[in-house]
Scaffold this active site. Structure first.
Site, short mmCIF file in Angstrom:
data_model
loop_
_atom_site.label_atom_id
_atom_site.label_comp_id
_atom_site.label_asym_id
_atom_site.label_seq_id
_atom_site.Cartn_x
_atom_site.Cartn_y
_atom_site.Cartn_z
N LYS A 123 5.87 3.13 -4.71
CA LYS A 123 5.09 3.84 -3.70
C LYS A 123 5.92 5.01 -3.16
O LYS A 123 7.07 4.86 -2.77
CB LYS A 123 4.74 2.87 -2.57
N LYS A 145 6.11 9.15 2.97
CA LYS A 145 6.92 9.82 3.98
C LYS A 145 7.78 8.79 4.72
O LYS A 145 8.95 9.00 4.95
CB LYS A 145 5.97 10.53 4.95
N LYS A 199 -0.56 -3.92 5.52
CA LYS A 199 0.80 -4.46 5.65
C LYS A 199 1.75 -3.38 6.13
O LYS A 199 2.51 -3.56 7.08
CB LYS A 199 1.27 -5.01 4.30
#
Ligand code: TRP
Length: 335
Positions: free
Chosen positions: A195, A198, A115
């Protein structure tokens, strides 16, 4: 004989505090007691960065330096480059027979990642099957233990299933590896997102300088229900306190801050300022070590990777000999 540990990092960027609590801390802790292998997983990094080979290449050193900086000692642990262990690719092909597409489709970590990467419509096979290749990373070293973050548990479970199938169909070759999870189960991002990544911009890197740490911490999310510093605040699930618990060495200070926070006696700014201080104290020696190792130059780093890869390959080729014999494809090895 020491039991073996294997773990690894994708060289797609510098490592951060989430990597530290999930795996790096345990690497440093267990490196003496176990025969430890740390894989720079460039093949896996390429599964979603195949168009950016330079990015993967340049991050090999970054990931190595982050490991060295937190105290993983190249004289104790073995650092190896995944793509330079071709036995892993060979084992991946054999392992691919032992897992179904529908089983791989149920892997929650891979589902999330598909996803995130926008791979729903066109999913590269290499990416889809990277857990099989990760199982081969672990099994080619015949590792017993795998220090990882919580997100990696589905991969370890998958590895155990594959190893078990192999052992029962052919011959007992592989230990069933166990995960070692960090003591902080999951470190949220600075924005409170479960989560850390970066791309979400919610990460504190091990190499961040003190000013950057300050900027990131002062922008952290806290208790969303608290409007004024005099309101009783929530500590549970509050990212700032999760970080205090994980990194502030002064446990008394943390207990005091929690107490005051819950009573509405200390503001978010003060709690964050103390976190900035604690985090910078935690990171100072890591930054210093990184700087020192970096100063020793690329040749020094290359030597660590060359000798480590060589050692890992020796184990890998022994494993493949056992695998070929077990699978009855050892046609001309008749000694
Ligand atoms: N998937 C791991 C990560 O994203 C990296 C990795 C590759 C790994 N091979 C491994 C971890 C083998 C443990 C064991 O962080």
């Amino acid at each position: 004989m020491k039991k073996r540990i294997l773990t690894g990092d994708r060289p797609t960027g510098k490592l951060h505090l989430g990597h530290y609590v999930g795996s790096l801390y345990n690497r440093a802790k267990f490196q003496e007691e176990y025969d430890e292998y740390v894989l720079i997983a460039d093949v896996q990094a390429l599964t979603d960065n195949f168009e950016n080979p330079e990015k993967v290449r340049s991050n090999i050193y970054e990931v190595l330096l982050d490991n060295l900086a937190v105290g993983v000692d190249p004289n104790k642990a073995t650092f190896a480059v995944q793509s330079l262990i071709p036995e892993t690719a060979e084992l991946t092909v054999f392992f691919a027979n032992l897992v179904t597409v529908s089983r791989l489709e149920r892997n929650p970590t891979v589902k999330d990642e598909i996803k995130q990467r926008g791979f729903e419509k066109s999913l590269p096979l290499g990416f889809f099957m990277y857990p099989v290749s990760q199982a081969a990373d672990i099994c080619v070293i015949r590792a017993h233990l795998v220090p990882v973050g919580e997100d990696q548990l589905p991969h370890i479970e998958q590895t155990r299933e594959i190893a078990h199938r192999f052992n029962s169909i052919y011959k007992e070759v592989f230990p069933l590896p166990e995960a070692i999870i960090g003591k902080v189960r999951r470190l949220p991002g600075t924005d409170g997102n479960v989560k850390m990544s970066k791309s979400l911009g919610n990460v504190i890197y091990l190499g961040d300088d003190p000013e950057t740490v300050k900027y990131k911490v002062m922008g952290m999310y806290t208790d969303p229900t608290r409007v004024h510093p005099t309101d009783p605040g929530h500590v549970e699930g509050n990212p700032v306190f999760i970080y205090h618990d994980a990194f502030n060495a002064n446990k008394e200070e943390v207990a005091g801050l929690k107490d005051s926070y819950e009573k509405g006696k200390v503001g978010d700014i003060e709690v964050k300022k103390r976190l900035v201080k604690a985090l910078n104290e935690f990171l100072d020696p890591i930054r210093e070590k990184r700087f020192q190792f970096q100063g020793r130059g690329e040749k020094f780093l290359d030597e660590i990777l060359i000798s480590g890869t060589k050692k890992a390959r020796t184990v890998a080729s022994q494993t493949m000999k056992m695998v070929r014999e077990a699978m009855r494809v050892d046609y001309f090895d008749k000694d």
